[in-house]
Motif scaffolding. Structure first.
Motif, PDB file in Angstrom:
ATOM      1  N   ASN A   1      21.268 -45.250  40.222  1.00 32.68           N
ATOM      2  CA  ASN A   1      22.093 -46.442  40.455  1.00 32.68           C
ATOM      3  C   ASN A   1      22.874 -46.866  39.214  1.00 32.68           C
ATOM      4  N   GLU A   2      23.310 -45.878  38.435  1.00 37.95           N
ATOM      5  CA  GLU A   2      24.171 -46.181  37.283  1.00 37.95           C
ATOM      6  C   GLU A   2      25.564 -46.567  37.765  1.00 37.95           C
ATOM      7  N   LYS A   3      26.245 -47.347  36.947  1.00 39.33           N
ATOM      8  CA  LYS A   3      27.613 -47.713  37.283  1.00 39.33           C
ATOM      9  C   LYS A   3      28.545 -46.553  36.913  1.00 39.33           C
ATOM     10  N   ILE A   4      29.276 -46.046  37.906  1.00 41.84           N
ATOM     11  CA  ILE A   4      30.243 -44.970  37.714  1.00 41.84           C
ATOM     12  C   ILE A   4      31.644 -45.563  37.868  1.00 41.84           C
ATOM     13  N   THR A   5      32.553 -45.203  36.967  1.00 36.34           N
ATOM     14  CA  THR A   5      33.944 -45.620  37.097  1.00 36.34           C
ATOM     15  C   THR A   5      34.837 -44.385  37.141  1.00 36.34           C
ATOM     16  N   VAL A   6      35.669 -44.331  38.164  1.00 32.94           N
ATOM     17  CA  VAL A   6      36.695 -43.280  38.258  1.00 32.94           C
ATOM     18  C   VAL A   6      37.926 -43.792  37.530  1.00 32.94           C
ATOM     19  N   TYR A   7      38.339 -43.076  36.499  1.00 36.80           N
ATOM     20  CA  TYR A   7      39.457 -43.489  35.638  1.00 36.80           C
ATOM     21  C   TYR A   7      40.657 -42.609  35.980  1.00 36.80           C
ATOM     22  N   GLY A   8      41.666 -43.210  36.638  1.00 34.66           N
ATOM     23  CA  GLY A   8      42.771 -42.412  37.163  1.00 34.66           C
ATOM     24  C   GLY A   8      44.068 -42.538  36.401  1.00 34.66           C
TER      25      GLY A   8
ATOM     26  N   LEU B   1      28.389 -41.491  49.343  1.00 33.28           N
ATOM     27  CA  LEU B   1      27.088 -41.003  48.876  1.00 33.28           C
ATOM     28  C   LEU B   1      26.188 -42.143  48.414  1.00 33.28           C
ATOM     29  N   GLY B   2      26.685 -43.374  48.499  1.00 26.87           N
ATOM     30  CA  GLY B   2      25.879 -44.525  48.101  1.00 26.87           C
ATOM     31  C   GLY B   2      25.950 -44.852  46.624  1.00 26.87           C
ATOM     32  N   ALA B   3      26.951 -44.312  45.938  1.00 29.07           N
ATOM     33  CA  ALA B   3      27.061 -44.544  44.498  1.00 29.07           C
ATOM     34  C   ALA B   3      27.510 -45.974  44.202  1.00 29.07           C
ATOM     35  N   ASN B   4      27.109 -46.469  43.046  1.00 28.65           N
ATOM     36  CA  ASN B   4      27.594 -47.739  42.505  1.00 28.65           C
ATOM     37  C   ASN B   4      28.868 -47.409  41.728  1.00 28.65           C
ATOM     38  N   VAL B   5      30.003 -47.427  42.418  1.00 26.98           N
ATOM     39  CA  VAL B   5      31.222 -46.870  41.835  1.00 26.98           C
ATOM     40  C   VAL B   5      32.385 -47.847  41.937  1.00 26.98           C
TER      41      VAL B   5
ATOM     42  N   THR C   1      29.716 -49.774  32.933  1.00 25.01           N
ATOM     43  CA  THR C   1      29.824 -48.342  33.208  1.00 25.01           C
ATOM     44  C   THR C   1      29.025 -47.512  32.211  1.00 25.01           C
ATOM     45  N   SER C   2      28.263 -46.550  32.748  1.00 21.53           N
ATOM     46  CA  SER C   2      27.585 -45.582  31.875  1.00 21.53           C
ATOM     47  C   SER C   2      28.103 -44.165  32.112  1.00 21.53           C
ATOM     48  N   LEU C   3      28.817 -43.946  33.235  1.00 21.72           N
ATOM     49  CA  LEU C   3      29.444 -42.655  33.499  1.00 21.72           C
ATOM     50  C   LEU C   3      30.885 -42.889  33.933  1.00 21.72           C
ATOM     51  N   MET C   4      31.814 -42.334  33.190  1.00 24.45           N
ATOM     52  CA  MET C   4      33.238 -42.440  33.509  1.00 24.45           C
ATOM     53  C   MET C   4      33.765 -41.054  33.860  1.00 24.45           C
TER      54      MET C   4
END
Length: 569
Positions: A79-86, A106-110, A137-140
């Motif tokens: 349940n890490e915060k994921i950010t898609v950087y476009g 997929l149930g991501a925290n995004v 965010t911990s994963l970008m």
């Protein structure tokens, strides 16, 4: 301006053509078009005419895919915060929407982040990283950008953010220190196809994730976004891209998502007949407009929405922004043409480099392309942003604009792109030297003949051979685009029928027939009004054209899109 050059492509062995034509039961002309595309066997022709999702490559052949998918799955389960950087163009917008929706399913925290073109500039920035850090965010995951963001990725690491780069642009000598890098152009990457769009690379990541969790078909619902991105970004429509775009366009034509359906209505396009060309000239400008004028988030929201009313509202915003963009385009083009006039005799200027501190940064790339079309010269258009000259470069023919900028890199703050187009930033104090060096390098690399637009001819054609079966089989060559362009045909012994006329802004509208054939075809030549006398002087002429279609009297009929005309010798 100089006349265009006509050049016929090398003809394949007629015996080989005849043999394949017999086995495929199609005309020799169509087989010749296959040979030009290096399709020379029954099986390769079958694969070409019947693109299949089974032809897609294994995503795990891409360097870094194993590491990237493991990290994403770990982030989802934790349940890490994921950010898609476009990015703010069609490719970046579609990449962002695609990956965001997939991860959401997929149930991501995004969440997603796209920089503002006017305030933040292109690509990953420290400001952008600070914004996603504030969101926890911990994963970008960057899409359609990041491959040259060495310092920025290093900065993200100091804040405890892991970065996965999904990009398709040319890397520089050193690769950013990301957790994983997905880019087929990275040295050492053995992925068999090197020319994916940004959305194509993002799609491969979703494929990799889906394969790992046993939901292989899950990403296919997003192929419409891949088709929009690949068509708009002018990537080669061969190999894997051709499959992705074919299936994506099929989705748009059969069951478009609400936002795309709203854009089709705004464009006056009925679902069912959309082509890659219509994406380029009708849909892409509307999607691009909000990013060019400032806020690309509205376009992402349009792709995501499940509310019909919201789709109409957002598509209306895109339409309004596009109309404003067109107005600024015309103003900027007129100012640029005035500057070109000041350069003097264009016969002796092999390149065009223009700077105006007041030009809108969102439109100068478009205007640069229009100058290339008009003058057939490599062109750089620059404005001033925060005391720095920033802009776009466009090339002609085989001239590699990226390599020229590479030779000027000591004068640039940064640059990026590919052979045909690039972006760049120049300190104002270096501008005069950059212009001089750029022009000097172009003079070394271009001959006078290179400045005459070259039209390569695929095949001679006789009207008697243009049967309904021919048109049906030609339709199987779609989707057309770079690497698989619309075939250019040469027809001789022609005469106009009825009343030829000029319509719109110098467009030539006429009907044509060929001697010894009674069939008559409708023709339109955009910008070819100057040839009216050539086709109405009672003498025969020849012309180059591609084959499109048009509705006439309620029927879908062929229409020739004329490229050039000349009197028959």
């Amino acid at each position: 301006m100089k006349k265009k050059r006509w050049k016929e492509k090398s003809l394949p062995d007629p015996l080989e053509v005849s043999a394949l034509a017999d086995s495929l039961n199609i005309s020799a002309t169509l087989v010749q078009l296959l040979f030009i595309r290096n399709i020379k066997s029954f099986q390769s022709a079958r694969d070409f005419f019947r693109p299949s999702l089974d032809q897609l490559h294994d995503p795990f052949l891409m360097e870094g895919m194993d590491i990237a998918t493991s990290r994403v799955i770990s982030a989802i389960t934790g349940n890490e915060k994921i950010t898609v950087y476009g990015d703010y163009d069609v490719d970046g917008i579609c990449s962002t929407a695609l990956l965001y929706m997939f991860l959401k399913q997929l149930g991501a925290n995004v969440s997603y982040y796209i920089p503002n073109r006017l305030k933040d500039g292109y690509g990953i920035s420290e400001k952008g990283i600070d914004c996603v850090k504030e969101q926890g965010t911990s994963l970008m995951i960057s899409v359609d950008c990041g491959i040259t963001a060495n310092a920025e990725v290093s900065y993200a690491k100091t804040l405890g953010i892991d970065v996965i780069i999904c990009d398709h642009h040319q890397p520089k000598e050193s690769i950013p220190p990301a957790f994983a890098v997905l880019d087929p152009l990275v040295p050492g990457c053995n992925y068999p196809f090197k020319y994916l769009s940004g959305a194509g690379v993002a799609f491969k990541l979703t494929q990799g994730l889906a394969n790992r969790i046993g939901r292989k078909e899950m990403p296919y619902q997003f192929l419409d976004l891949v088709a929009l991105a690949a068509s708009a970004d002018i990537v080669p429509l061969v190999d894997e891209n051709r499959v992705l775009v074919k299936y994506g366009i099929d989705i748009i034509n059969s069951q478009p998502r609400l936002g795309v359906a709203a854009l089709l209505r705004r464009s006056g396009i009925e679902p069912g007949g959309l082509s890659s060309g219509q994406i380029i000239f009708s849909l892409a400008p509307r999607i691009n407009a909000v990013g060019r004028m400032g806020d690309a988030l509205k376009a992402v929201e349009l792709m995501l929405t499940n509310d019909p009313d919201e789709a109409e509202r957002l598509s209306g915003i895109l339409e309004s922004e596009n109309l404003e963009r067109k107005k600024i385009d015309e103003e900027t083009l007129n100012e640029a043409l005035s500057q070109v006039d000041l350069l003097g005799d264009m016969e002796n200027n092999l390149s065009i480099v223009l700077h105006n501190s007041g030009w809108h940064p969102g439109v100068i790339g478009i205007v640069a392309s229009r100058l290339v079309e008009k003058y057939s010269r490599p062109t750089v258009m620059l404005t001033t942003v925060d005391g720095i000259a920033k802009g776009s470069a466009r090339s002609i023919g085989s001239l590699n604009i990226y390599d020229i900028l590479l030779s000027c890199q000591d004068l640039l703050l940064h640059f990026g792109g590919h052979q045909a187009a690039a972006g760049l930033a120049v300190p104002l104090e270096n501008l005069a030297e950059f212009i001089a060096r750029f022009n000097s390098i172009v003079k070394e690399k271009l001959a006078d003949e290179d400045l005459r637009p070259l039209i390569e001819i695929d095949s001679h054609i006789k009207f008697v051979d243009l049967t309904p079966k021919f048109f049906r089989k030609l339709d199987h060559f779609t989707p057309f685009g770079p690497g698989n362009p619309k075939p250019i045909f040469l027809a001789s012994g022609l005469e106009s029928v009825g009343s030829a006329r000029i319509v719109g802004t110098n467009h030539l509208l006429f009907c044509v027939r060929q001697i010894q054939c009674e069939r008559i075809f409708d023709c339109i030549g955009f910008g070819l009004g100057d040839h009216l006398q050539t086709i109405t002087n009672q003498k025969r002429f020849e012309m180059l054209f591609t084959i499109d279609s048009m509705y006439k009297d309620g029927k879908l009929l062929p229409q020739f899109k004329v490229i050039d005309i000349r009197p028959e010798e």
